[in-house]
Scaffold this active site. Structure first.
Site: not given
Length: 148
Positions: A78-80
């Site tokens: 989950q880079f966000t």
């Protein structure tokens, strides 16, 4: 490294309509890798997750860990989690590690957790995933390796 941990009675992830990871009792972990994260950050987060005492004991007190209850983990990249919304309305993701390094760290995280004897399922790094969960409690914990 950042992680959002949700205690679940079930969780699954689908890619293109096909289930690729599914667990029952345990944690859904949304895992973000930031610039400068190291193996030490990864181990800190993994050990913290495995040993978080947020499952109920015989007295209905949150006193047992994932390892104590034989729970599983579903890990979703989950880079966000590194989205910076402090300026404007569109998140800036410059704090997230570049994809190749982030994928390596994500894979090391999964490998390490499995080596600790925890059944671990995953999504697919970089894929468009549909995640479904039943949050238990609800219990949601946020961890960041820089805040030790």
């Amino acid at each position: 490294m950042r992680a959002v941990i949700q205690r679940v009675t079930s969780a699954s992830v689908k890619i293109d309509g096909k289930t690729c990871g599914k667990i029952d009792n345990g944690f859904l972990v949304l895992l973000g890798v930031g610039n400068g994260d190291t193996g030490e950050d990864m181990k800190y987060i993994a050990d913290k997750i495995i040993n978080l005492r947020v499952f109920s004991d015989e007295n209905d007190k949150m006193n047992l860990s994932l390892a104590d209850v034989g729970g599983s983990i579903l890990v979703i990249s989950q880079f966000t989690l590194y989205g910076d919304c402090s300026h404007g309305r569109r998140p800036y993701f410059g704090g997230a590690m570049e994809p190749v390094g982030a994928n390596e760290m994500y894979e090391e995280f999964v490998k390490y957790v499995r080596e600790q004897g925890i059944h671990t399922e995953t999504g697919e790094f970089g894929a468009d995933m549909k995640v479904t969960l039943t949050n238990d409690g609800p219990v949601t914990i946020v961890l960041e390796s820089k805040n030790r």
